[in-house]
Design an enzyme around this catalytic site. Structure first.
Site, PDB file in Angstrom:
ATOM      1  N   ARG A  17     -47.719  -0.942 -40.084  1.00  0.00           N
ATOM      2  CA  ARG A  17     -47.617  -2.388 -39.917  1.00  0.00           C
ATOM      3  C   ARG A  17     -46.349  -2.974 -40.533  1.00  0.00           C
ATOM      4  NH1 ARG A  17     -51.910  -5.564 -38.669  1.00  0.00           N
ATOM      5  NH2 ARG A  17     -51.373  -7.107 -40.260  1.00  0.00           N
ATOM      6  N   LYS A  18     -45.578  -2.154 -41.245  1.00  0.00           N
ATOM      7  CA  LYS A  18     -44.449  -2.684 -42.003  1.00  0.00           C
ATOM      8  C   LYS A  18     -43.235  -2.964 -41.118  1.00  0.00           C
ATOM      9  CE  LYS A  18     -46.681  -2.543 -45.905  1.00  0.00           C
ATOM     10  NZ  LYS A  18     -47.971  -1.984 -45.492  1.00  0.00           N
ATOM     11  N   LEU A  19     -42.270  -3.709 -41.688  1.00  0.00           N
ATOM     12  CA  LEU A  19     -41.057  -4.074 -40.953  1.00  0.00           C
ATOM     13  C   LEU A  19     -40.231  -2.851 -40.587  1.00  0.00           C
ATOM     14  CD1 LEU A  19     -39.972  -7.096 -43.196  1.00  0.00           C
ATOM     15  CD2 LEU A  19     -41.073  -7.227 -40.965  1.00  0.00           C
TER      16      LEU A  19
END
Length: 424
Positions: free
Chosen positions: A189-191
């Protein structure tokens, strides 16, 4: 919402498949594998991420949790110690402290940033405090000037958890490079993501050497590797664990890093669009960055509601109503750490829990008022939404006004939900 789908996440960068193919054909799929006469994918990513961060050292890991664990271990945090953590954050910020047999001391947040309050940190310091972990949460950066000054005054190292802040800057310098160590998660889910992955960046060479050993079973890189043999050698000074990032994850991250600056720019543009749409709307206030934030990133766009404008219901109820109206995936933030369903320290017999102050282990007896309030008043949007066309947000003000007008029905829904959740 219009005639378009919300952007999917994760999305592969242009060169991800090429990089993966190169690793698959390389004969080396893991860092301890046989040296092929050239830098590993892990070493290439570490060098590129260090350059992106403006840091001399980067140590990749299997995930953000292991990055936090080795950062604490490298700073010699252990049994009997206390580590200050924010009350509003993901459970790993407490579980990693427990994993090194220290006690997480939860502190309240600054309502303006949603990050740990410097005043609360200062009040929580005792003679057993061995580290301060600050989390740059959602789209905010903690007050680094104040927190680093507290750490320096008391001789306590600061660890920056930048899992929501890949590319953010404070006073023109990347967050993660201000404290003794900066940790990152590259979870799905991270950038910046490879599905799983993590990293620690630091300024100090001796600390970087210790981090390297801690994540690779105590091994270091050989000064003169031999082709066909492992590049890691048992020339160690500390006992470690196998937290090495796989070559496949490193290959993906090397490509994803190329796309990150443009994606961050696009998210910031759309965040400004949403800010503008909401600025004249009563009952909603976007969470702002402190003036010292010179580059802002958006893991989650966050807005605080005036609950009275929504009939007194919680952010959870408002987020569900807005999602139904707009199709945008609104959420309330994490519950306070001491009420987080995944925070269960007493289920792990390997933790040294005997003799600890329950008030420290379970959170402060009186709770954390601003953390509790944020859980009731803050709405968030996950960052892929900010990669959508800017017209995706045109209907948002009207939807918010509609939800406010229907406050009475929201109250009935929330009341029914409470009753159904109450044990008989």
């Amino acid at each position: 919402m219009g005639d378009f789908a919300l952007p999917a996440w994760p999305r592969p960068a242009q060169n991800a498949l090429r990089n993966l193919q190169a690793v698959l054909e390389s004969g080396r799929w893991s860092l301890p594998g046989a040296w092929q006469g050239r830098p590993s994918a892990e070493e290439r990513f570490a060098a590129r991420f260090a350059d992106f961060m403006g840091a001399p050292h980067c140590v990749p890991t299997t995930n953000g949790t292991s990055a936090l664990v080795i950062a604490l271990e490298a700073l010699d945090v252990g049994a009997g110690d206390e580590v200050i953590v924010p009350g509003l954050t993901w459970v790993a910020n407490a579980s990693t402290v427990l994993a090194v047999n220290a006690t997480p001391v939860m502190v309240d947040i600054d309502p303006a940033t949603l990050c740990a309050s410097p005043a609360a940190i200062e009040r929580a310091i005792t003679e057993r405090t061995r580290a301060i972990v600050v989390v740059h949460l959602f789209s905010s950066v903690a007050d680094l000037d104040a927190i680093l000054a507290i750490g320096e005054r008391h001789g306590i190292p600061v660890v920056e958890d930048c899992s929501h802040a890949h590319g953010a800057s404070w006073r023109g310098r990347r967050v993660g490079t201000w404290g003794a160590a900066g940790t990152f998660s590259m979870q799905e889910r991270k950038l910046l993501t490879s599905g799983e992955g993590g990293a620690v960046v630091c300024q100090d060479g001796a600390l970087a050497d210790r981090l390297t050993q801690l994540r690779s079973d105590g091994r270091r890189f050989a000064p003169h590797p031999v082709e066909g043999e492992s590049e890691l050698v048992a020339d160690c000074s500390v006992a470690g664990t196998n937290y090495c990032m796989s070559e496949l994850c490193a290959a993906v991250l090397d490509a994803q890093l190329e796309a990150l600056p443009e994606q961050n720019r696009r998210r910031a543009e759309n965040a400004a669009v949403v800010d503008k749409l909401l600025e004249e709307l009563p009952g909603v206030t976007p969470v702002r960055a402190l003036p010292s934030v010179t580059e802002r990133t958006y893991y989650q766009y966050a807005v605080r509601i005036d609950r009275e404008a929504f009939g007194g219901v919680t952010a959870t109820t408002v987020s569900r109503a807005l999602t139904a109206e707009t199709g945008l995936p609104f959420q309330a933030p994490y519950p306070p750490m001491y009420r987080h369903p995944l925070y269960r320290p007493r289920t792990k017999r390997r933790f040294l829990l005997e003799g600890r102050d329950p008030g420290r282990l379970d959170g402060p007896a009186g709770g954390l008022p601003e953390t509790e309030r944020a859980h009731l008043e803050v709405l968030t949007l996950h960052h892929p939404v900010l990669l959508a066309p800017d017209q995706a947000f045109d209907a948002l003000p009207e939807a918010i006004e509609k939800v406010q007008r229907e406050a009475a029905s929201l109250c009935a829904v929330e009341s029914a939900s409470r009753e159904s959740a109450t044990p008989l």
